[in-house]
Design a protein around this motif. Sequence first.
Motif, PDB file in Angstrom:
ATOM      1  N   PHE A  31      -8.358  20.756  26.926  1.00  0.00           N
ATOM      2  CA  PHE A  31      -8.456  21.368  28.252  1.00  0.00           C
ATOM      3  C   PHE A  31      -8.104  20.367  29.349  1.00  0.00           C
ATOM      4  N   ALA A  32      -8.480  19.102  29.184  1.00  0.00           N
ATOM      5  CA  ALA A  32      -8.118  18.068  30.170  1.00  0.00           C
ATOM      6  C   ALA A  32      -6.611  17.819  30.147  1.00  0.00           C
ATOM      7  N   TRP A  33      -6.020  17.788  28.956  1.00  0.00           N
ATOM      8  CA  TRP A  33      -4.569  17.587  28.841  1.00  0.00           C
ATOM      9  C   TRP A  33      -3.826  18.746  29.483  1.00  0.00           C
ATOM     10  N   GLN A  34      -4.290  19.953  29.215  1.00  0.00           N
ATOM     11  CA  GLN A  34      -3.630  21.141  29.767  1.00  0.00           C
ATOM     12  C   GLN A  34      -3.688  21.136  31.294  1.00  0.00           C
ATOM     13  N   ARG A  35      -4.841  20.765  31.860  1.00  0.00           N
ATOM     14  CA  ARG A  35      -4.969  20.703  33.314  1.00  0.00           C
ATOM     15  C   ARG A  35      -4.058  19.624  33.902  1.00  0.00           C
ATOM     16  N   ALA A  36      -4.013  18.445  33.273  1.00  0.00           N
ATOM     17  CA  ALA A  36      -3.157  17.366  33.762  1.00  0.00           C
ATOM     18  C   ALA A  36      -1.686  17.762  33.675  1.00  0.00           C
ATOM     19  N   ARG A  37      -1.321  18.441  32.624  1.00  0.00           N
ATOM     20  CA  ARG A  37       0.068  18.883  32.466  1.00  0.00           C
ATOM     21  C   ARG A  37       0.432  19.933  33.513  1.00  0.00           C
ATOM     22  N   GLU A  39      -0.881  20.194  36.438  1.00  0.00           N
ATOM     23  CA  GLU A  39      -0.820  19.539  37.740  1.00  0.00           C
ATOM     24  C   GLU A  39       0.378  18.614  37.879  1.00  0.00           C
ATOM     25  N   GLY A  40       1.171  18.470  36.831  1.00  0.00           N
ATOM     26  CA  GLY A  40       2.392  17.684  36.902  1.00  0.00           C
ATOM     27  C   GLY A  40       2.189  16.195  36.698  1.00  0.00           C
ATOM     28  N   ASP A  41       1.145  15.804  36.028  1.00  0.00           N
ATOM     29  CA  ASP A  41       0.897  14.385  35.747  1.00  0.00           C
ATOM     30  C   ASP A  41       2.006  13.852  34.844  1.00  0.00           C
ATOM     31  N   SER A  42       2.425  12.611  35.106  1.00  0.00           N
ATOM     32  CA  SER A  42       3.512  12.043  34.307  1.00  0.00           C
ATOM     33  C   SER A  42       3.054  11.660  32.904  1.00  0.00           C
ATOM     34  N   HIS A  43       1.778  11.372  32.713  1.00  0.00           N
ATOM     35  CA  HIS A  43       1.227  11.028  31.398  1.00  0.00           C
ATOM     36  C   HIS A  43      -0.028  11.864  31.138  1.00  0.00           C
TER      37      HIS A  43
END
Length: 124
Positions: A31-37, A39-43
């Motif tokens: 869920f944290a990875w999905q949210r970061a992805r 939001e357009g996080d580079s990593h």
Amino acid sequence: MTLARALPDDATEWWFFLGTLVLYALGRWFFAWQRARREGDSHPVRTAFAEDDDPGATHPALVGGFRSYRQFFGFVVSAVTVVLVAALTEGRLRVALLWIIVPLLVIALSYLDFRQDQKARSRA
């Protein structure tokens, strides 16, 4: 007290407990990875693994060790569901239902915890 449960005697039972904890952690990281992805996080993977609880964003427990009533009731409903399935079924049906229901409930609880942490961070 002869029917009281003790710690698992068999290594297989310990693997079930460990598997439940790993499934919960994987759910939180997903869920944290999905949210970061989103939001357009580079990593996003690095962000998901680096995410930890912000002590300033937490508040005292409302019910036992839970931060909200939603978490508490999610845990209670999950426990009651597992107990009902275990009590009302037997044999292969019990095993099949528990192998399906328990992972779904663990992922649902990890999602509730993820949402609670996300709300706490947005308030801070």
